[in-house]
Design an enzyme around this catalytic site. Structure first.
Site, PDB file in Angstrom:
ATOM      1  N   HIS A  82       0.892  -1.387   0.099  1.00 44.89           N
ATOM      2  CA  HIS A  82       0.019  -0.184   0.130  1.00 44.89           C
ATOM      3  C   HIS A  82       0.958   1.163  -0.061  1.00 44.89           C
ATOM      4  CE1 HIS A  82      -3.319   2.688   0.809  1.00 44.89           C
ATOM      5  NE2 HIS A  82      -2.613   3.397   1.621  1.00 44.89           N
ATOM      6  N   ASP A 161     -15.279   1.763   7.478  1.00 42.54           N
ATOM      7  CA  ASP A 161     -14.299   2.739   7.188  1.00 42.54           C
ATOM      8  C   ASP A 161     -14.794   3.726   5.830  1.00 42.54           C
ATOM      9  OD1 ASP A 161     -11.570   4.096   6.687  1.00 42.54           O
ATOM     10  OD2 ASP A 161     -11.815   3.095   4.677  1.00 42.54           O
ATOM     11  N   ARG A 168     -15.065  11.931   7.837  1.00 44.69           N
ATOM     12  CA  ARG A 168     -14.116  12.638   8.265  1.00 44.69           C
ATOM     13  C   ARG A 168     -13.543  13.747   7.522  1.00 44.69           C
ATOM     14  NH1 ARG A 168      -9.909   8.229   8.261  1.00 44.69           N
ATOM     15  NH2 ARG A 168      -8.415  10.023   8.388  1.00 44.69           N
ATOM     16  N   SER A 183      -7.956   3.409   9.089  1.00 46.49           N
ATOM     17  CA  SER A 183      -8.496   3.228   7.756  1.00 46.49           C
ATOM     18  C   SER A 183      -7.898   2.592   6.891  1.00 46.49           C
ATOM     19  CB  SER A 183      -8.779   4.847   7.509  1.00 46.49           C
ATOM     20  OG  SER A 183      -9.290   4.786   6.155  1.00 46.49           O
ATOM     21  N   LYS A 187      -8.757  -1.988   6.027  1.00 52.27           N
ATOM     22  CA  LYS A 187      -8.910  -2.485   4.546  1.00 52.27           C
ATOM     23  C   LYS A 187      -7.811  -3.568   4.422  1.00 52.27           C
ATOM     24  CE  LYS A 187      -9.248   1.970   3.519  1.00 52.27           C
ATOM     25  NZ  LYS A 187      -9.253   3.184   3.069  1.00 52.27           N
TER      26      LYS A 187
HETATM   27  N1  URA Z   1      -6.204   6.942   2.876  1.00 50.62           N
HETATM   28  C1  URA Z   1      -7.369   6.089   3.580  1.00 50.62           C
HETATM   29  O1  URA Z   1      -7.628   4.771   3.087  1.00 50.62           O
HETATM   30  N2  URA Z   1      -7.638   6.653   4.624  1.00 50.62           N
HETATM   31  C2  URA Z   1      -7.266   7.622   5.230  1.00 50.62           C
HETATM   32  O2  URA Z   1      -7.792   8.255   6.345  1.00 50.62           O
HETATM   33  C3  URA Z   1      -6.656   8.384   4.559  1.00 50.62           C
HETATM   34  C4  URA Z   1      -5.948   8.131   3.200  1.00 50.62           C
END
Ligand code: URA
Length: 422
Positions: A82, A161, A168, A183, A187
């Site tokens: 990621h 999320d 947010r 967050s 995932k």
């Molecule tokens: N990317 C995400 O998946 N979540 C966040 O809070 C910020 C960037």
């Protein structure tokens, strides 16, 4: 449970219990908590933070808000990557097939871009016919057959999320390390990968502008991953200047194909190989990743992946009809090439979106014809703008007014990998 107690606890710097956290995430996902209370609670977290234990409970609750992919039948070590995102960051495209070509399973669930950058899915959609919406079964079968997929996550994955990220954004609580870390990691944990390599970018072209914040985010994510049983490491990498030469969806696909063919810009190759080395190590595969770029096996896996997802690996990657160059006003060395300015300009040309619903241009973007450290003659083209919609050009050029600096002395290229966190 009285929700106001949770708000007071966090507001006053107290510690939440696992039960309280589960209760909030569950109620929030099911829309059972009034927005003003959820907003005030998340803002209390924004200011007071979450300790390690709270953060693990929080992430777990986010993971458990939906389904978890079961990759146990894939029969290969699974490893994903990621990136927190940056200008010209197309690394997933060459990296994931490269790692899969050594026998690892790479379940690359990606997103679309918001703000300055196009996301991996936006880039992949410039490949003719490529389907970015696989079902869970298709993902698992493709990991068995090809070893890699690049797809959007199904709606069932970490729904807490999905809701919280946009919430947010609206309440102004995005830039909060525990909330960002949970967050991203919720995932990746729900995706079922056994191990994970994080590329946390630092610099003016990144989400995290300074190295110390990037390091804090990386350490937090590494801790969350390992606590959840996902072997996780992170590299902190430089994002002051664009990665590679190409910025823009189709342009970045073309550059990635060059890398897969053993060519491409040195910085993209260096970072691809560094991340690949980390991924292979976590997957228990002791091989030199550079081999797969030399012998064509990474490119062969890319083509298999494109075909498996309905795309045509032989189709020409689209190119904009109109181009315009920005010239060097004097001779000298490029001493600064600003990732933020280049990203903003590419975004204004149409390569990124402002709202989730916006459609991005496949072909708009910028090629950096010269990079930091290069010598240019007066009037030599430095940037090549690829234009899809000419009405966007004036604003795009405006963003480039201070995009590069020319000096009389040569300067060193920036280091790409700044730190490793494990
Ligand atoms: N990317 C995400 O998946 N979540 C966040 O809070 C910020 C960037």
């Amino acid at each position: 449970m009285n929700f106001q107690d949770l708000i007071y606890t966090k507001r006053d710097g107290g510690v939440l219990s696992e039960e309280q956290i589960k209760w909030f995430i569950n109620g929030f996902t099911k829309n059972e908590i009034p927005d003003e209370q959820a907003g005030s609670f998340l803002m209390a977290i924004f200011f007071q933070g979450l300790n390690k234990q709270e953060l693990n409970y929080w992430t777990n609750a986010m993971v458990n808000s939906g389904e978890k992919l079961d990759l146990s039948t894939v029969g290969k070590p699974t490893v994903d990557k990621h990136s927190t995102g940056g200008v010209g960051d197309k690394i997933s495209l060459p990296l994931c097939p490269l790692v899969a070509s050594f026998g690892a399973g790479v379940p690359q669930l990606s997103g679309r871009g918001l703000g300055t950058f196009g996301g991996t899915l936006d880039k992949m959609e410039s490949v003719e016919g490529f389907n970015i919406s696989l079902s869970n079964n298709q993902m698992i079968n493709q990991l068995k057959d090809v070893g890699v997929f690049i797809s959007a996550a199904g709606v069932g994955l970490a729904p807490a999320d999905r809701k919280m990220y946009s919430f947010r954004d609206v309440i102004g609580a995005v830039e909060c390390i525990p909330l960002i870390a949970s967050s991203i990691m919720s995932k990746k944990i729900a995706e079922g990968t056994q191990s994970l390599v994080l590329d946390v970018k630092a610099g003016r072209g990144a989400f995290m502008k300074d190295v110390s914040r990037a390091k804090q985010l990386a350490e937090t994510m590494v801790e969350i991953g390992n606590a959840a049983g996902v072997k996780t490491i992170a590299l902190i990498t430089q994002m002051e200047t664009p990665l590679g030469n190409a910025v823009g969806n189709a342009l970045e696909v073309s550059e990635s194909i060059e890398v897969l063919n053993g060519k491409g810009p040195a910085d993209v190759v260096e970072l691809t190989l560094a991340l690949a080395q980390e991924m292979l190590e976590l997957a228990g595969i002791k091989k030199d990743p550079a081999m797969a770029l030399k012998d064509g096996s990474a490119f062969a896996t890319w083509k298999k992946m494109i075909t498996a997802q309905g795309g045509n690996p032989e189709a020409k990657i689209p190119v904009a009809d109109k181009k315009e160059n920005i010239l060097a006003p004097k001779a000298g060395y490029i001493t600064d090439l600003d990732a933020y300015a280049i990203g903003l300009s590419a975004w204004r040309l149409g390569a990124g979106r402002a709202k989730k619903e916006d459609i991005v241009s496949k072909t708009a973007g910028i090629i950096c014809l010269a990079k930091e450290g290069d010598f240019v003659e007066k009037d030599q083209p430095v940037l090549e703008l690829h234009i899809d919609d000419p009405a966007r050009l004036p604003m795009a050029k405006e963003a480039l007014k201070t995009a590069f600096t020319i000096g009389s002395e040569p300067c060193e290229k920036r280091k790409i990998i700044l730190e490793r966190i494990s």
